[in-house]
Scaffold this active site. Structure first.
Site, PDB file in Angstrom:
ATOM      1  NE  ARG A 187      -0.526  -0.212   4.953  1.00  0.00           N
ATOM      2  CZ  ARG A 187       0.240  -1.183   5.441  1.00  0.00           C
ATOM      3  NH1 ARG A 187       0.425  -2.292   4.751  1.00  0.00           N
ATOM      4  NH2 ARG A 187       0.827  -1.058   6.604  1.00  0.00           N
ATOM      5  CB  CYS A 228     -15.296  19.193  18.188  1.00  0.00           C
ATOM      6  SG  CYS A 228     -14.777  20.818  18.699  1.00  0.00           S
ATOM      7  CB  CYS A 266      -3.292  -0.508   9.397  1.00  0.00           C
ATOM      8  SG  CYS A 266      -4.142   0.957   8.798  1.00  0.00           S
TER       9      CYS A 266
END
Lengths: 83, 251
Positions: free
Chosen positions: B73, B176, B189
Site C-alpha cells: 500500500r 470536538c 491497520c
C-alpha cells in the site's frame, strides 16, 4: 418509528445494516437507544459499551444526551485512526 | 509572487487550464509550505499528489523505516528501500518526480517538542499518521498556531476525512469529533488490516482539499466525510464546534 443505521466496521461487527425502534420515552435520547439495543441484543453489549462509538441524528454528529424523536434517523459508526 | 516560467507553464498546463486554479493558483501552490505527518499508506499518495501538482515546499515527517509489510500500500517504496527511513526514501522518490520543489525530511515522528518549530513554518498540516496520540497533538498544535489541518484516516474498508480550520472561529476541531477523555479505539491497520485503494481514496480526498485550500477555493469545515469501501459510498455528517471541547472550546 426511529430508523437506526450502522456504518463502516460497526455494520460488519453487528452483522446488521439498519433496524427500526418505536419512538417513546425509552428511545428519546441517543444513550437510551443504545441501552435499548443492548437489552434487545445482549451480544452487542461490548460494542455499544465502547465509549468511542460516534453517533449522529439526521446526519448531524451529536453526543449521547442528544434528544431523538419519531421520524429521526440515528447513525452509529466507529472512529477511524489508522493510516 | 513571481510569474511562472515557460517550463512551469507547460508542466502544469492541465491544472492551470482550470478556472479554479489558473496561473495565480499555480503560483500559490508553488509558494505553499505543507507539512505531511506520517509517510505511510496515506502519506505516500498525498505526498506524491502534492509534489507532482507543484506544491513548492513539502515537509515530510516519519520516524519509521520501510518494512516489507508496507509495500502493498505504500506505493513510493520498493524492496530496495527496506530498513531505510520512510520520509528519507519518499523525499528521494518525489524529488525524482519533481526536482523543482523543495522537500525537507523530518526523520522522526513529530512530538510536542519538535512540532511547534515546524508549525511556525507551514501554511497547512496534513495528518496522515496512524495513531490517536499524534492526531491529538497535531490538532492541538494547529489550534495553537492557527494552521489548517486536513485529517485523514483509514482501516479495513473504512475511511474518514475532516478539515479543521482554526482561522475560522466556527470550525470544529478533531477533538470536538472525538473527545480525548474517551477510550481510544483499539482497531488499527495492524489489528484489522487495510487495502491500498481505500487509503488512496482518502489520501486523494486529502490532497484535493489541500489543493483547493491552497488555491483559495471553497472548502468545507465542520463536515465529516465517511467512506465505505465495501459499498463504495460516501456519507457526509455535519459536525459542530463544541463549547465544552477541551482543545478549542471557550472554557
Amino acid at each position: 418509528m426511529i430508523k437506526v443505521v450502522f456504518f463502516a466496521a460497526l455494520r460488519e461487527q453487528l452483522n446488521c445494516a439498519e433496524l427500526e425502534v418505536n419512538a417513546g420515552e425509552n428511545t428519546d435520547s441517543i444513550a437510551k437507544i443504545k441501552q435499548l439495543l443492548v437489552e434487545q441484543n445482549p451480544q452487542w453489549q461490548e460494542t455499544f459499551n465502547n465509549a468511542s462509538l460516534l453517533s449522529a441524528v439526521n446526519h448531524e454528529m451529536v453526543d449521547g444526551s442528544h434528544p431523538v424523536k419519531s421520524g429521526d434517523e440515528v447513525a452509529f459508526f466507529p472512529p477511524v485512526t489508522g493510516g | 509572487m513571481s510569474v511562472l516560467s515557460n517550463n512551469e507553464q507547460l508542466r502544469y498546463s492541465r491544472q492551470i487550464m482550470l478556472n479554479q486554479i489558473g496561473e495565480a493558483g499555480q503560483q500559490a501552490l508553488r509558494n505553499a509550505k505543507v507539512l505531511i505527518v506520517g509517510m505511510g499508506g496515506l502519506g505516500n499518495p498525498t505526498a506524491l499528489y502534492l509534489a507532482s501538482a507543484g506544491v513548492g515546499n513539502l515537509y515530510l515527517a516519519d520516524g519509521d523505516n520501510v518494512e516489507i509489510s508496507n509495500l502493498p500500500r505504500q506505493i513510493l517504496f520498493s524492496e530496495d528501500d527496506l530498513q531505510n527511513n520512510k520520509a528519507d526514501v519518499a523525499s528521494e522518490k518525489l524529488q525524482q518526480q519533481n526536482p523543482e520543489i523543495n522537500i525537507e525530511v523530518i526523520d522522526e515522528m513529530l512530538d510536542a517538542e519538535l512540532g511547534p518549530y515546524y508549525l511556525d513554518l507551514v501554511d497547512l498540516v496534513i495528518d496522515c499518521s496512524d495513531n490517536i496520540a499524534t492526531r491529538y497533538l497535531m490538532n492541538q498544535l494547529c489550534l495553537e498556531h492557527k494552521v489548517p489541518l486536513i485529517v485523514g484516516a483509514a482501516t479495513g474498508f473504512d475511511g474518514q476525512h475532516l478539515l479543521v480550520d482554526p482561522r475560522n472561529p466556527d470550525s470544529a476541531c478533531y477533538q470536538c469529533l472525538f473527545p480525548a477523555s474517551e477510550k481510544a479505539p483499539v482497531n488499527n491497520c495492524q489489528t484489522i488490516g487495510i487495502l491500498g485503494p481505500v487509503l488512496a481514496i482518502i489520501a486523494g480526498m486529502q490532497s484535493l482539499t489541500a489543493i483547493k485550500l491552497l488555491t483559495a477555493n471553497k472548502v468545507a469545515v465542520n463536515q465529516l466525510s465517511l467512506f465505505d469501501g465495501l459499498s463504495n459510498q460516501w456519507r457526509q455528517f455535519t459536525l459542530n464546534k463544541q463549547a465544552t471541547c477541551p482543545a478549542c472550546g471557550q472554557a
